[in-house]
Design an enzyme around this catalytic site. Sequence first.
Site, PDB file in Angstrom:
ATOM      1  CG  HIS A  22      -1.639   1.238   1.494  1.00 29.29           C
ATOM      2  ND1 HIS A  22      -3.009   1.343   1.385  1.00 29.29           N
ATOM      3  CD2 HIS A  22      -1.210   2.476   1.886  1.00 29.29           C
ATOM      4  CE1 HIS A  22      -3.384   2.585   1.667  1.00 29.29           C
ATOM      5  NE2 HIS A  22      -2.308   3.285   1.998  1.00 29.29           N
ATOM      6  CD  GLU A  23       1.959   3.702   3.708  1.00 31.83           C
ATOM      7  OE1 GLU A  23       2.401   4.739   3.172  1.00 31.83           O
ATOM      8  OE2 GLU A  23       0.878   3.670   4.334  1.00 31.83           O
ATOM      9  CG  HIS A  26       0.598   6.139  -0.721  1.00 32.57           C
ATOM     10  ND1 HIS A  26      -0.528   6.551  -1.398  1.00 32.57           N
ATOM     11  CD2 HIS A  26       0.166   5.634   0.471  1.00 32.57           C
ATOM     12  CE1 HIS A  26      -1.602   6.301  -0.658  1.00 32.57           C
ATOM     13  NE2 HIS A  26      -1.208   5.732   0.469  1.00 32.57           N
TER      14      HIS A  26
END
Length: 404
Positions: A22-23, A26
């Site tokens: 998820h990170e 980003h």
Amino acid sequence: MLAYIIGVVLFALGICISVALHEAGHMVTAKAFGMKVRRYFVGFGPTVFSWRRGETEYGLKWIPLGGFCDIAGMTALDEVTPEEAPRAMWRFKTWKRTIVMCAGSVTHFILGFVVLYLMAITIGLPNINPSTEPVLAATSCARPATTSQQLQDETCPAGAPTPAQTAGIRAGDKIVSVSGQETPTWQDVLRIVQGTSGPTPISVLRGNRTLNFTVDIPRVQRLTTDGQVHEVGMMGASTAIPPQYLHYNGLQGVPATFSFTGTMFAETAQRLVQFPERVPAVVSAIFGGERDPNTPVSVVGASRIGGEAVQQGLWVVFFFLLASLNFFIGVFNLLPLLPLDGGHIAVAWYERVRDWLRGLRGKPAGGPVDYTKLSAVTMVLVVIGGGVTLLTVTADIVNPIRLQ
């Protein structure tokens, strides 16, 4: 016990990898647009090790619960160096900031889709629409069965009536109506037949011909799906049991997975809407009440269920739960509430719409939103979120949901 521990560890590891990716979503999109990414770490707490590549520091923390991606200037209040200022995130166009903030949730959606696709072409996807066409596999007798053991014993006792067979209905016939009511599924046939008795008109499709029969349906004592014994009508016929899991080849798995994913998104949205009303049931479970399997679970509870699934050899449940959790996290993170990514997206588009309206009136842009004015609301949401997390973790420890 060892299998259970392995299952818990594997599920927890799957969650950690999901959050770390998820990170990473980003980070990759931020770098692609030219934003300054200072750090990308997996885990929290003290640093185990780290290294620097280019302008970004990468590393691992001791507590493997999630991770973080530090992008310079996510809001106008973040401190940035003079060197970082031109590449601060808040200076970029709204659509670019939106993509960066959505990338984490999109990563969860992709992971969930991949897990479901691999299930589709290997162990199969759960059959969520088990209704079957009312094509008879066999005709038998109308016999009473008041226990589970009797239900499983398909032997016909001497003298038991054979209503369908006696009337002339055969295996392979497709029942199209009972008592004048259309029966598109076998469940419709059961519902109507169980509620009737005596001479009953039944129409079947045999080849290209529609045949009409009158079946003398008796009433017998049967153990039904509610666990109680009832007197129901029975015609003495059966159809093939629908498969519990559906398997696909590599090509068929793609549309099947898309369809199944759409169903899961709808269920996830429904669960989010029902989330507040299920919290009291969690509190009740903590103080000894029966734990409703539909109540929210924490990462601890999900990992325990994953461990039980591995212990019982239910890998379908394990991977299905992992995919479900990814979809839930992805959708939840897009809610327009700070400090979630959806909250930052909402603020960015508020600025965009506000400045557009100001432009129509000949006024200059209003500048970045002052996040300090939103700090009180953010803190309330953080406290509520922390409280719900504490409740679910406690319930998952003292009164966990268990697989049957």
